[in-house]
Write a protein that holds these residues in place. Structure first.
Motif, PDB file in Angstrom:
ATOM      1  N   ASP A 300      32.842 -18.010  -4.130  1.00 53.64           N
ATOM      2  CA  ASP A 300      32.285 -18.950  -4.844  1.00 53.64           C
ATOM      3  C   ASP A 300      31.661 -18.615  -6.101  1.00 53.64           C
ATOM      4  N   PRO A 301      32.369 -17.891  -7.078  1.00 51.60           N
ATOM      5  CA  PRO A 301      31.472 -17.358  -8.345  1.00 51.60           C
ATOM      6  C   PRO A 301      30.693 -18.109  -9.034  1.00 51.60           C
ATOM      7  N   ASP A 302      31.097 -19.492  -8.747  1.00 57.51           N
ATOM      8  CA  ASP A 302      30.379 -20.585  -9.822  1.00 57.51           C
ATOM      9  C   ASP A 302      28.847 -21.105  -9.002  1.00 57.51           C
ATOM     10  N   GLU A 303      28.578 -20.523  -7.954  1.00 53.45           N
ATOM     11  CA  GLU A 303      27.447 -20.882  -7.434  1.00 53.45           C
ATOM     12  C   GLU A 303      26.252 -20.142  -7.678  1.00 53.45           C
ATOM     13  N   ALA A 304      25.128 -20.476  -8.237  1.00 56.81           N
ATOM     14  CA  ALA A 304      24.030 -19.646  -8.613  1.00 56.81           C
ATOM     15  C   ALA A 304      23.289 -19.280  -7.548  1.00 56.81           C
ATOM     16  N   ALA A 305      23.283 -19.719  -6.634  1.00 57.45           N
ATOM     17  CA  ALA A 305      22.450 -19.363  -5.303  1.00 57.45           C
ATOM     18  C   ALA A 305      22.682 -18.184  -4.836  1.00 57.45           C
ATOM     19  N   GLY A 306      24.118 -17.846  -5.002  1.00 58.83           N
ATOM     20  CA  GLY A 306      24.745 -16.705  -4.509  1.00 58.83           C
ATOM     21  C   GLY A 306      24.494 -15.473  -5.144  1.00 58.83           C
ATOM     22  N   TRP A 307      24.414 -15.698  -6.586  1.00 55.16           N
ATOM     23  CA  TRP A 307      24.078 -14.634  -7.597  1.00 55.16           C
ATOM     24  C   TRP A 307      22.697 -14.218  -7.601  1.00 55.16           C
ATOM     25  N   LEU A 308      21.717 -15.315  -7.139  1.00 54.97           N
ATOM     26  CA  LEU A 308      20.275 -15.229  -7.066  1.00 54.97           C
ATOM     27  C   LEU A 308      20.087 -14.373  -5.696  1.00 54.97           C
ATOM     28  N   GLY A 331      24.341 -19.064 -15.439  1.00 52.68           N
ATOM     29  CA  GLY A 331      24.756 -19.702 -16.833  1.00 52.68           C
ATOM     30  C   GLY A 331      23.310 -20.515 -17.132  1.00 52.68           C
ATOM     31  N   GLU A 332      23.345 -20.411 -18.691  1.00 47.03           N
ATOM     32  CA  GLU A 332      22.288 -21.332 -19.271  1.00 47.03           C
ATOM     33  C   GLU A 332      22.050 -22.750 -18.719  1.00 47.03           C
ATOM     34  N   ASP A 333      23.205 -23.211 -18.506  1.00 52.99           N
ATOM     35  CA  ASP A 333      23.283 -24.537 -18.387  1.00 52.99           C
ATOM     36  C   ASP A 333      23.402 -24.750 -17.004  1.00 52.99           C
ATOM     37  N   ASP A 334      22.941 -24.076 -16.191  1.00 55.25           N
ATOM     38  CA  ASP A 334      22.709 -24.138 -14.328  1.00 55.25           C
ATOM     39  C   ASP A 334      21.422 -24.557 -14.436  1.00 55.25           C
ATOM     40  N   PRO A 335      21.285 -25.334 -13.541  1.00 57.86           N
ATOM     41  CA  PRO A 335      19.834 -25.846 -13.127  1.00 57.86           C
ATOM     42  C   PRO A 335      18.808 -24.835 -12.544  1.00 57.86           C
ATOM     43  N   SER A 336      19.501 -23.741 -12.139  1.00 59.97           N
ATOM     44  CA  SER A 336      18.671 -22.532 -11.644  1.00 59.97           C
ATOM     45  C   SER A 336      18.533 -21.612 -12.497  1.00 59.97           C
ATOM     46  N   SER A 337      18.875 -21.715 -13.987  1.00 60.76           N
ATOM     47  CA  SER A 337      18.811 -21.046 -15.016  1.00 60.76           C
ATOM     48  C   SER A 337      17.303 -20.322 -15.165  1.00 60.76           C
ATOM     49  N   GLY A 338      16.450 -21.254 -14.846  1.00 62.10           N
ATOM     50  CA  GLY A 338      14.984 -20.858 -15.163  1.00 62.10           C
ATOM     51  C   GLY A 338      14.474 -19.771 -14.107  1.00 62.10           C
ATOM     52  N   THR A 339      14.924 -20.048 -12.991  1.00 66.79           N
ATOM     53  CA  THR A 339      14.790 -19.411 -11.686  1.00 66.79           C
ATOM     54  C   THR A 339      15.265 -17.874 -12.130  1.00 66.79           C
ATOM     55  N   ALA A 340      16.572 -17.674 -12.564  1.00 69.49           N
ATOM     56  CA  ALA A 340      17.335 -16.550 -13.089  1.00 69.49           C
ATOM     57  C   ALA A 340      16.516 -15.898 -13.890  1.00 69.49           C
ATOM     58  N   ARG A 341      16.078 -16.547 -14.960  1.00 71.11           N
ATOM     59  CA  ARG A 341      15.151 -15.926 -16.170  1.00 71.11           C
ATOM     60  C   ARG A 341      14.235 -15.330 -15.620  1.00 71.11           C
ATOM     61  N   ALA A 342      13.199 -15.896 -14.576  1.00 77.04           N
ATOM     62  CA  ALA A 342      12.277 -15.521 -14.005  1.00 77.04           C
ATOM     63  C   ALA A 342      12.432 -14.337 -13.360  1.00 77.04           C
ATOM     64  N   GLN A 343      13.481 -14.107 -12.676  1.00 83.63           N
ATOM     65  CA  GLN A 343      13.872 -13.064 -11.780  1.00 83.63           C
ATOM     66  C   GLN A 343      14.373 -11.905 -12.684  1.00 83.63           C
ATOM     67  N   GLU A 344      15.037 -12.234 -13.681  1.00 83.40           N
ATOM     68  CA  GLU A 344      15.470 -11.144 -14.600  1.00 83.40           C
ATOM     69  C   GLU A 344      13.809 -10.396 -15.207  1.00 83.40           C
TER      70      GLU A 344
END
Length: 581
Positions: A300-308, A331-344
């Motif tokens: 499921d490559p579209d699931e942000a939780a997996g990538w995080l 992706g930037e339009d994902d609700p988890s984008s802020g969490t991903a940016r913090a992780q970056e």
């Protein structure tokens, strides 16, 4: 003591657990050296692959390992390394190829068996999948996957009734029970039985205090499908605030369809693997947790939780470049984008690229339409760099940008208060902390920080102790709050009680410099001087601040009374800009 005043809302802690990418030079003698030219070429590819991996060139390393395998297909050690590298780099084709050979040669293990089962699912080879799932039942963590995977395999084959029946009986005991019960609801919803799904989900959120976000999202979706939008909204309103919950509330309000529960076999098994990966991560089982999370992204490559989850586990294994690449898949339009940016940003800092992290967060905060979260994350970066005035400015910008709810508002005010205290403006700190406490009077972290700071400053002692006692009642197992309570006993002269309480605190956070220092002081006051010196030395090993180090060293050299006096004089002289006497 207060919890660290560092970023509360978005800072990601990177756990450094060293795990070599490959097994080392001993593998050179493990069967790669042959007389044929092909074997010599295979050795060359292997050595070059190891070098490329060490340099972080994982895609090239994977190609070279694949070449080495083609010339030495029976080398079990090389197969294992190739599999590990494929998981780290995200090379699904190499991972499946290595897993097939490893599985056939060495029997099933949970990671390999799970990958082979999901590969069969993707190829719609139902007979092979059934065989692979059967093999999972005897493979440790794979045994947790098998019952649920069987149900989803039936969903994939269109056997909806049989899929529901597979999870309708008495669930297994132990950890597998929670996975079984959760997917009983998911399978029912995916096969069109929303009332059965609602009935399965409801017991799972009883007494969860809003913490079971995953099930609340699925239940809200089922209720929405059943035309019960009001009830769905209540379920989401009671959930702990996360970006995904906020997005779901907005979607429900706008009458958009909620899509959070898995709807097919691929997303269902991916959801299961992410849940298991999360549980394993808490136990620091990085290799298996990483593999399960990586398989979830392949399903499921579209699931942000997996990538995080992949990114977090790679970071724990110090594979920072790969962790960064995984976080950037959100992706930037994902609700988890802020969490991903913090992780970056946290990953860049772990890689000693602080300026890159700051530039990234500055750009996000300067962009048109910047959100409150963007300013909070930039404030966190300044806070980590001890640039407190700039951190406070960004946190206040977050408030001006419109913090979406009370939880994020009190967190931002708390960060302002902590930063004000750290830069030395106690009046401003107290105002912000009390504002945060007005919004969230039952938040132990606020009560403890305000109470401890009042106590440490020697003001409003009665209120300080009341705040700390309330915080401890709310979080009795928090070692830092227990330390605050012990230090309160110390400050009022109840040294025996201080020792008793601080010993409980150090049992929960054994390496903490401040708690060890406090316990040393308490031991000294009750005449246990040898133990006091032991604790002070332990405090020096716990990364104390420069000021703490000087004070502890003075106590070790001159004893408590003279050491404290010397440290106090040194602080006063420094504050006044005078030379120490």
């Amino acid at each position: 003591m207060p919890r660290t005043a560092g970023p509360l809302a978005s800072n990601i802690a990177i756990m450094k657990i060293r795990r070599p990418l490959v097994l080392g030079a001993a593998m050179l003698a493990a069967g790669l050296c042959g007389t044929a030219a092909a074997e010599e070429r295979g050795l060359s590819d292997y050595v070059q692959g190891r070098y490329a991996a060490a340099e972080g060139e994982l895609a090239r390393a994977a190609d070279l390992f694949e070449g080495a395998l083609s010339r030495s297909p029976d080398d079990k050690g090389l197969l294992q390394q190739a599999f590990e590298l494929a998981v780290i780099s995200g090379d699904e084709e190499l991972a499946v190829s290595a897993a097939r050979q490893l599985g056939e040669e060495s029997g099933f293990d949970s990671a390999i068996a799970t990958l082979l089962a999901t590969d069969a699912l993707k190829r719609r080879d139902w007979d092979e999948m059934a065989s692979r799932v059967e093999g999972l039942k005897g493979t440790g963590f794979g045994s947790l996957v098998a019952p649920v995977a069987e149900a989803w395999a039936l969903v994939a084959r269109g056997k909806k009734r049989e899929a529901r029946e597979a999870l309708a009986g008495e669930p297994p005991s132990g950890l597998a029970k929670s996975y079984w019960e959760e997917h009983r609801g998911h399978v029912a919803l995916a096969t069109g039985r929303r009332n059965e799904a609602i009935a399965a989900y409801r017991p799972l959120i009883v007494d969860d205090e809003g913490g079971n976000v995953r099930i609340r999202l699925a239940l809200a979706q089922a209720l929405q499908k059943d035309g019960k939008d009001g009830e769905a909204g209540a379920i989401l309103e009671a959930a702990q605030v996360t970006p995904v919950i906020l997005a779901a509330r907005a979607d429900l309000s706008d009458r958009k369809r909620l899509r959070h529960a898995p709807g097919n076999a691929r997303t269902g098994i991916a959801t299961l693997l992410l849940r298991i990966s999360s549980d394993l991560s808490r136990q620091r089982s990085v290799p298996v947790a990483l593999t399960f999370a990586r398989i979830a992204t392949w399903l499921d490559p579209d699931e942000a939780a997996g990538w995080l989850m992949v990114s977090q586990n790679l970071a724990r294994a110090e594979q920072y470049e790969s962790a960064l690449a995984a976080a950037r898949q959100v992706g930037e339009d994902d609700p988890s984008s802020g969490t991903a940016r913090a992780q970056e940003a946290a990953l860049l800092i772990a890689m000693d690229r602080d300026d890159d992290a700051l530039d990234m967060l500055k750009a996000a905060a300067a962009a048109p339409g910047a959100r409150a979260q963007d300013f909070v994350q930039l404030g966190d970066a300044y806070q980590r760099a001890e640039r407190y005035s700039e951190a406070i400015q960004r946190y206040r910008q977050a408030l001006e940008a419109g913090v979406e709810n009370d939880v994020l508002r009190w967190q931002t005010l708390f960060l302002i208060g902590a930063s004000e205290e750290q830069r030395g403006d106690w009046q401003a700190a107290e105002v912000a902390l009390r504002e945060a406490m007005d919004i969230a009077p039952e938040q132990a972290v606020i009560l403890n920080y305000l109470g401890y700071t009042l106590l440490d400053r020697g003001v409003k002692q009665e209120e300080a102790i009341e705040l700390i006692e309330k915080a401890h009642a709310l979080e009795p197992n928090d070692g830092h709050i227990t330390d605050s309570l012990g230090w309160a006993h110390y400050q009022v002269g109840d040294y025996a009680k201080a020792v008793e309480t601080l010993e409980k605190a150090i049992a929960r956070v054994p390496g903490d410099a401040t708690i060890n220092d406090h316990l040393g002081d308490a031991y000294w006051q009750v005449g246990r001087h040898i133990e006091a010196r032991f604790r002070w030395r332990a405090a020096l090993e716990g990364e104390p601040s420069d000021e703490q180090t000087a004070a502890i060293e003075a106590k070790l050299a001159y004893g408590y009374d003279r050491g404290v006096k010397m440290a106090t004089n040194a602080r006063s002289a420094a504050a006044e800009g005078q030379p120490e006497s």
